[in-house]
Design a protein around this motif. Structure first.
Motif, mmCIF file in Angstrom:
data_model
loop_
_atom_site.group_PDB
_atom_site.id
_atom_site.type_symbol
_atom_site.label_atom_id
_atom_site.label_comp_id
_atom_site.label_asym_id
_atom_site.label_seq_id
_atom_site.Cartn_x
_atom_site.Cartn_y
_atom_site.Cartn_z
ATOM 1 N N ALA A 33 -34.193 -4.576 24.710
ATOM 2 C CA ALA A 33 -34.278 -4.954 26.194
ATOM 3 C C ALA A 33 -33.011 -5.567 26.740
ATOM 4 C CB ALA A 33 -35.340 -6.388 26.293
ATOM 5 N N ILE A 34 -32.021 -6.089 25.670
ATOM 6 C CA ILE A 34 -30.920 -6.702 26.027
ATOM 7 C C ILE A 34 -29.828 -5.744 25.062
ATOM 8 C CG2 ILE A 34 -29.364 -8.634 25.928
ATOM 9 C CD1 ILE A 34 -31.546 -8.826 28.065
ATOM 10 N N LEU B 7 -36.077 0.292 34.395
ATOM 11 C CA LEU B 7 -36.999 -0.541 33.296
ATOM 12 C C LEU B 7 -36.017 -1.808 32.899
ATOM 13 C CD1 LEU B 7 -37.174 2.304 30.909
ATOM 14 C CD2 LEU B 7 -38.860 1.338 32.224
ATOM 15 N N SER B 8 -36.792 -2.786 32.171
ATOM 16 C CA SER B 8 -36.321 -3.929 31.813
ATOM 17 C C SER B 8 -35.218 -3.516 30.932
ATOM 18 C CB SER B 8 -37.314 -4.891 31.164
ATOM 19 O OG SER B 8 -38.017 -4.186 30.389
ATOM 20 N N ARG B 9 -35.138 -2.563 30.126
ATOM 21 C CA ARG B 9 -34.308 -2.339 29.053
ATOM 22 C C ARG B 9 -33.011 -1.542 29.580
ATOM 23 N NH1 ARG B 9 -35.629 2.560 26.913
ATOM 24 N NH2 ARG B 9 -37.867 3.485 27.199
ATOM 25 N N THR B 10 -32.860 -1.310 30.819
ATOM 26 C CA THR B 10 -31.702 -0.644 31.357
ATOM 27 C C THR B 10 -30.408 -1.422 31.069
ATOM 28 O OG1 THR B 10 -33.083 0.580 33.176
ATOM 29 C CG2 THR B 10 -30.510 0.316 33.499
ATOM 30 N N ALA B 11 -29.666 -0.990 30.395
ATOM 31 C CA ALA B 11 -28.261 -1.861 30.048
ATOM 32 C C ALA B 11 -27.539 -1.782 31.320
ATOM 33 C CB ALA B 11 -27.630 -1.231 28.823
ATOM 34 N N GLN B 12 -27.152 -0.770 31.786
ATOM 35 C CA GLN B 12 -26.259 -0.703 33.019
ATOM 36 C C GLN B 12 -26.736 0.723 33.734
ATOM 37 O OE1 GLN B 12 -23.671 1.798 33.851
ATOM 38 N NE2 GLN B 12 -23.860 2.832 31.804
ATOM 39 N N SER B 13 -26.543 0.568 35.070
ATOM 40 C CA SER B 13 -26.503 1.860 36.183
ATOM 41 C C SER B 13 -25.520 2.238 36.935
ATOM 42 C CB SER B 13 -28.006 1.865 36.833
ATOM 43 O OG SER B 13 -27.988 2.883 37.771
ATOM 44 N N HIS B 14 -25.251 3.353 36.915
ATOM 45 C CA HIS B 14 -24.005 3.649 37.798
ATOM 46 C C HIS B 14 -24.085 4.737 38.470
ATOM 47 C CE1 HIS B 14 -24.112 6.046 33.984
ATOM 48 N NE2 HIS B 14 -23.726 7.124 34.566
ATOM 49 N N ILE B 15 -23.540 4.824 39.601
ATOM 50 C CA ILE B 15 -23.119 5.859 40.693
ATOM 51 C C ILE B 15 -21.653 6.202 40.906
ATOM 52 C CG2 ILE B 15 -23.695 6.675 43.000
ATOM 53 C CD1 ILE B 15 -25.896 4.377 43.131
ATOM 54 N N LEU B 16 -21.391 7.402 40.455
ATOM 55 C CA LEU B 16 -20.080 7.913 40.598
ATOM 56 C C LEU B 16 -19.834 8.381 41.776
ATOM 57 C CD1 LEU B 16 -19.359 8.594 36.866
ATOM 58 C CD2 LEU B 16 -18.994 6.471 37.939
ATOM 59 N N TRP C 263 -24.525 -10.995 31.832
ATOM 60 C CA TRP C 263 -25.551 -11.877 32.039
ATOM 61 C C TRP C 263 -25.994 -12.628 33.088
ATOM 62 C CZ3 TRP C 263 -27.984 -11.658 27.697
ATOM 63 C CH2 TRP C 263 -27.348 -11.646 26.583
ATOM 64 N N LEU C 264 -25.110 -12.755 34.199
ATOM 65 C CA LEU C 264 -25.507 -13.264 35.486
ATOM 66 C C LEU C 264 -26.811 -12.521 36.094
ATOM 67 C CD1 LEU C 264 -25.409 -15.230 37.691
ATOM 68 C CD2 LEU C 264 -23.492 -13.786 38.678
ATOM 69 N N ASN C 265 -26.672 -11.139 35.893
ATOM 70 C CA ASN C 265 -27.642 -10.274 36.603
ATOM 71 C C ASN C 265 -28.823 -9.940 35.620
ATOM 72 O OD1 ASN C 265 -26.493 -8.455 38.974
ATOM 73 N ND2 ASN C 265 -24.786 -8.892 37.933
ATOM 74 N N GLU C 266 -28.702 -10.111 34.389
ATOM 75 C CA GLU C 266 -29.887 -10.022 33.605
ATOM 76 C C GLU C 266 -30.536 -11.574 33.882
ATOM 77 O OE1 GLU C 266 -31.175 -8.209 31.468
ATOM 78 O OE2 GLU C 266 -29.883 -6.581 30.905
ATOM 79 N N ALA C 267 -30.045 -12.521 33.989
ATOM 80 C CA ALA C 267 -30.609 -13.846 34.604
ATOM 81 C C ALA C 267 -31.249 -13.661 35.795
ATOM 82 C CB ALA C 267 -29.665 -15.200 34.254
ATOM 83 N N LEU C 268 -30.707 -13.268 36.716
ATOM 84 C CA LEU C 268 -31.348 -12.960 38.030
ATOM 85 C C LEU C 268 -32.789 -12.224 37.908
ATOM 86 C CD1 LEU C 268 -31.483 -13.457 41.187
ATOM 87 C CD2 LEU C 268 -29.961 -11.379 41.357
ATOM 88 N N ALA C 269 -32.646 -11.071 37.169
ATOM 89 C CA ALA C 269 -33.592 -10.183 37.177
ATOM 90 C C ALA C 269 -34.729 -10.920 36.288
ATOM 91 C CB ALA C 269 -33.251 -8.898 36.296
ATOM 92 N N GLU C 270 -34.523 -11.727 35.447
ATOM 93 C CA GLU C 270 -35.677 -12.427 34.781
ATOM 94 C C GLU C 270 -36.519 -13.364 35.740
ATOM 95 O OE1 GLU C 270 -38.016 -13.474 31.678
ATOM 96 O OE2 GLU C 270 -36.599 -11.950 31.741
#
Length: 471
Positions: free
Chosen positions: A33-34, A315-324, A377-384
């Motif tokens: 998840a993290i 998903l909750s276990r997405t580490a990061q997403s990118h758009i190039l 971590w800031l974004n993970e905290a917001l999502a939670e």
């Protein structure tokens, strides 16, 4: 070897996109998840004499003496390899490694994976600094596979301002690649996706040497009158229909509402490439990558009995997403590496100009434990916090994402205007400074929403109790 990722990839051709850019994009979904991620600029190198050895599976490669600068999103924990995943290099070539794909037992019987071959952890590191076009990305990777073999099944996206290529390596040595037509898009969800191969059209298809002979020798083609890579090498299982095909169904339902009429989540023969029915904006790509079967009975955030039937895209276990976003450098001075950290459904995509010297400290320095000075971590905290009171907080979270997308478009237009008169190091320095400003703005706005929702959440506790005011 086991694939570490279970991602969703999207490609949009320049004539299918609203702004004329080529887009490649992916959710990097992990087992845990993290899994903290960093955003770095790797410097160009010259005169190097080094050998790369993967910490993950010990694949060993003599590195070229010269390599270009590139952006990347490596994993904080390097014990399983760099896992740089995606980026844009100084030749304006973008790549995303990898979409985990799975071959059937018939083909693996004759060409099994190579334990110490190329795996996801190493691909970005060993390819992106050395390629000057999307096509060269396929060729370069194909040569490495021929030399070293592949440790797992992987789908790879390559893009420059002219072309998008998608490559699938499915066994120890067999692969094909297809050029995505300019007026089309493609979605792939952890399945072998590429369909018919035209061996008389090398401008739009590439393949491993000897792949036709391999299939013929071992009698692997189940079709009478076609050479369908998905049919020959792919799988069609219950897991595919629960875990994979529903993601294609939802993406095509949104991007091709007319052509996809009649498709069902468990359809096994949905096309890989479709013509766009409208010009696809960056925000549309974001919507798909953020989606969780929104407005259907399959939404895990809903209350319908079917809500846990299928695996969603976000998903909750997405580490990061990118758009190039790969732009024409004759018109714009740089392409854009959009990054989303945390859960895509709840967090914004942040635009960073690829022609840069470094990245912001909040993206570069990521502690092992939660720290709100770190963007990850800031974004993970917001999502939670948002997910904990989804019905109460979702509207404010969506407004926040919309506000930042509006701000990003204005900011990019402003920077493009200022950058038009700059060249060389002055341009790179300017864009680097703008990236720091962008990071600061997003971090400040995200903290404000986080603390606002955290405070409101105190009133939503299940431990609350309304008393008679007269007591």
């Amino acid at each position: 070897m086991q694939n570490k990722d279970a991602c969703t990839s999207i490609m949009v051709g320049k004539k299918a996109s609203l702004d004329g850019a080529n887009y490649i994009a992916r959710n990097e979904d992990r087992v845990k998840a993290i899994e903290p991620k960093r955003f770095l600029v790797k410097s160009a190198v010259k005169g190097r004499h080094e050998t790369y050895v993967s910490p993950y599976n010990k694949v060993t490669v003599a590195l070229p003496e010269e390599g270009m600068r590139y952006t990347s999103t490596p994993t904080l924990d390097q014990t399983a390899g760099p896992n740089e995943e995606d980026g844009i290099n100084e030749a304006n070539v973008a790549a995303s490694f990898t979409e985990s794909v799975y071959a059937n037992d018939r083909v693996l019987a004759y060409d099994p994976y190579v334990k110490n071959g190329l795996a996801e952890d190493s691909l970005c590191t060993l390819v992106l600094p050395y390629i000057h076009s999307a096509r060269e990305g396929v060729e370069y990777t194909g040569k490495l596979i021929a030399e070293l073999g592949s440790a797992e099944g992987n789908g790879m996206q390559f893009a420059d301002a002219d072309d998008i290529w998608y490559m699938e390596v499915v066994t120890g040595h067999q692969w094909v690649a297809v050029r995505i037509p300019d007026d089309c898009y493609a979605v792939t969800p952890n399945q072998v996706a590429i369909e018919d191969i035209d061996f008389d059209d090398p401008d739009n298809y590439m393949w491993a040497d000897g792949i036709q002979e391999f299939v013929e020798e071992h009698q692997l083609n189940p079709d009478h009158d076609r050479w369908d890579f998905r049919h020959i090498f792919g799988t069609s299982t219950q897991k595919d229909r629960r875990y994979n095909t529903p993601r294609t169904w939802f993406a095509q339902r949104y991007l091709s509402p007319n052509a996809s009429l009649g498709q069902r989540p468990e359809d096994s023969e949905m096309p890989f490439i479709r013509k766009a029915e409208f010009k696809i904006a960056n925000e549309d790509i974001q919507y798909v990558l953020k989606s969780h079967f929104n407005e259907t009975p399959y939404d895990p955030m809903g209350d319908a009995p079917e809500r846990k039937t299928y695996r969603a895209i976000s998903l909750s276990r997405t580490a990061q997403s990118h758009i190039l976003q790969v732009r024409d450098l004759n018109k714009y001075k740089t392409s854009i590496h959009w990054i989303e950290l945390g859960v895509p459904a709840f967090n914004p995509y942040v635009p960073f100009f690829a022609n840069a010297n470094d990245t912001d400290e909040s993206y570069r320095n990521v502690p092992e434990k939660m720290n709100l000075e770190s963007a990850f971590w800031l974004n993970e905290a917001l999502a939670e916090v948002v997910e904990s009171h989804y019905q109460e907080f979702m509207e404010k979270d969506e407004d926040y994402q919309k506000e930042l997308n509006e701000w990003a478009r204005r900011k990019i237009a402003q920077v493009d205007k200022e950058a038009a008169s700059l060249e060389g190091q002055a341009l790179t320095d300017y864009l680097t400074g703008q990236n720091h400003e962008i990071a600061s703005h997003y971090n400040k706005r995200t903290k404000a929403l986080f603390f606002e929702l955290l405070t409101e959440g105190c009133e939503l506790s299940k431990m609350s109790f309304k008393m008679d005011p007269n007591l």
